[in-house]
Scaffold this active site. Structure first.
Site, PDB file in Angstrom:
ATOM      1  N   GLU A  61     -14.967  67.343 -38.180  1.00 39.84           N
ATOM      2  CA  GLU A  61     -13.618  67.555 -37.667  1.00 39.84           C
ATOM      3  C   GLU A  61     -13.260  66.536 -36.594  1.00 39.84           C
ATOM      4  O   GLU A  61     -12.135  66.019 -36.548  1.00 39.84           O
ATOM      5  CB  GLU A  61     -13.484  68.972 -37.103  1.00 39.84           C
ATOM      6  CG  GLU A  61     -13.648  70.090 -38.116  1.00 39.84           C
ATOM      7  CD  GLU A  61     -15.101  70.481 -38.354  1.00 39.84           C
ATOM      8  OE1 GLU A  61     -15.335  71.466 -39.046  1.00 39.84           O
ATOM      9  OE2 GLU A  61     -16.001  69.779 -37.832  1.00 39.84           O
ATOM     10  N   ASN A 333     -18.117  65.740 -46.493  1.00 42.67           N
ATOM     11  CA  ASN A 333     -16.912  64.940 -46.667  1.00 42.67           C
ATOM     12  C   ASN A 333     -17.124  63.740 -47.594  1.00 42.67           C
ATOM     13  O   ASN A 333     -17.826  62.796 -47.246  1.00 42.67           O
ATOM     14  CB  ASN A 333     -16.438  64.456 -45.290  1.00 42.67           C
ATOM     15  CG  ASN A 333     -15.190  63.615 -45.360  1.00 42.67           C
ATOM     16  OD1 ASN A 333     -14.528  63.541 -46.383  1.00 42.67           O
ATOM     17  ND2 ASN A 333     -14.853  62.990 -44.251  1.00 42.67           N
TER      18      ASN A 333
END
Length: 435
Positions: A61, A333
């Site tokens: 994040e 990711n």
């Protein structure tokens, strides 16, 4: 009622919370030099002027908003950025990568007596909560200070959605504190709206706007020289159980590619020694980067157990398996390796990145591997077919770049909130509200 019980429990459970934190401290899960930050005591002064506070859960994040932080500082003079995260790894990375004008602090543990000193010291003018980590006391106390709050890059997995539905009153109270939810996808937006968010907009996933992961050019040149023409594949951000699978895959690959080198970059570098021992027990020759081990012609597996070097290994290997997808957990990711032109392999569970992984699969940039045998087959196919590997890598890059303008869209939506103290005065704050 559950929210009241939570708030009461965190108030009365002070001794147990401290015991838990002390246990984490002993296990290296907390930062001893900055432990007081977790109790709400700032370690640095508040900057002059206005402060926008971005809260991120951990590494992924925090990395996803670095480009946005650069834009905020460039577009809004007089504003400073405070970033909070909760993990030691993310703190180290952000300390190294945050630009001038931005500072990092650990988020206070979600107890009112810790939260209030934090808010009193920092007095944020705007709060951006990245993705989906909602600490009830922190949300409610921030709202009580009349701080406009926005969910940025909001993500709501199916598992989290079902869990919150069992605590519907609690999540509705939490989401009602937010002026706006900017969701990653339409599906995420629908789930936020169902759970009680009143003002939801979908502008895209900020991870697409992230800068390519950095690299030390000298280190890359050194490794490229050492590896030479050896066939290489990378298992990135692996979790427990996946390293053993990669070891077995390496053994199968070695029967066809005698010089193959497998690189394993664990999601948690502190597991490096345990991973090395596990792979050595399979009879493999293992070099461990954190120990400074050299890669030799006899090295089977290189354990890349260092922090902040994924950009190096994505550039070293065109074939990348995304971890946390075979052991379960939703995957890691895939945009980061895509932006660096890697051909991708996903395990059976990429639910944390469902939309992104689907786009990459449809574009021919990635392929599924549901078990050990399929992972071997996928890696072996890409190693044998250089043209197919290059096509997949190019497709990955093009897919990652296709939505890079998401930063511009997010910037436009956020702009009014930097001009007004109150989100009620934001000239387009409610324009995209769902009805």
């Amino acid at each position: 009622m559950k929210l009241s019980l939570y708030r009461m429990g965190t108030m009365l459970g002070g001794p147990l919370i401290r015991l838990y934190l002390n246990m984490r401290l002993k296990r290296g899960k907390e930062d001893p030099a900055r432990f007081e930050e977790r109790l709400g005591h700032a370690s640095i002064p508040r900057p002059e002027g206005k402060v926008v506070w971005l809260h991120c859960a951990s590494v992924g994040e925090s990395l996803s908003v670095l480009a946005l932080i650069d834009r905020i500082l460039a577009d809004h003079p007089g504003w400073s950025v405070l970033m909070t995260t909760g993990t030691v790894t993310s703190a180290k990375l952000m300390t190294a990568r945050l630009p001038q004008g931005a500072v990092h602090q650990y988020v206070p543990v979600d107890r009112v007596s810790y939260v209030r000193p934090f808010l009193q010291h920092w007095r944020p003018d705007l709060a951006l909560w990245v993705e989906s980590e909602f600490w009830p006391n922190l949300v409610i106390e921030t709202q009580a200070q009349d701080v406009p709050m926005i969910v940025l890059n909001g993500r709501m997995s199916e598992k989290s959605f079902k869990g919150w539905q069992k605590n519907s009153a609690m999540i509705e109270r939490i989401l009602s504190a937010f002026t706006l939810v900017l969701a990653q996808s339409e599906k995420d937006g629908e789930r936020f709206h169902t759970l009680g968010a009143k003002n939801v907009d979908t502008v895209g996933n900020l991870k697409f706007a992230a800068k390519p992961l950095p690299v030390a050019e000298a280190a890359l040149a050194e490794l490229q020289n050492i590896v030479g023409t050896r066939p290489v594949w990378l298992a990135a951000s692996t979790h427990n159980g996946e390293e053993a699978i990669c070891g077995h895959v390496h053994t199968m690959l070695k029967a066809r590619h005698s010089r193959v080198l497998t690189i394993i970059a664990p999601r948690h570098p502190e597991r490096g020694a345990a991973i090395t021992a596990e792979l050595q027990a399979q009879g493999l020759k293992v070099a461990q980067r954190a120990r400074g081990d050299a890669i030799t012609d006899k090295t089977d597996i290189y354990v890349a157990d260092t922090l902040g070097e994924l950009g190096l290994f994505y550039r070293l290997s065109r074939i990348v398996f995304m971890g946390k997808s075979l052991a379960g957990g939703g995957g890691q990711n895939p945009i980061e390796p895509s932006a660096l032109s890697c051909a991708l392999i996903f395990g059976k569970d990429m639910s944390n990145f469902r939309d992104i992984s689907s786009k990459l699969i449809e574009a021919g940039a990635a392929r599924w591997a549901h078990d050990e045998t399929e992972l071997y087959s996928a890696v072996e196919t890409l190693m044998n077919d250089e043209k197919a590997c290059k096509i997949a890598a190019t497709s990955a890059f093009n897919t990652a770049r296709a939505e890079a303008d998401v930063l511009e869209r997010v910037g436009r939506v956020l702009c009014p909130y930097f001009k007004n103290k109150s989100a009620d005065n934001a000239d387009d704050g409610g324009r995209h509200a769902r009805t």
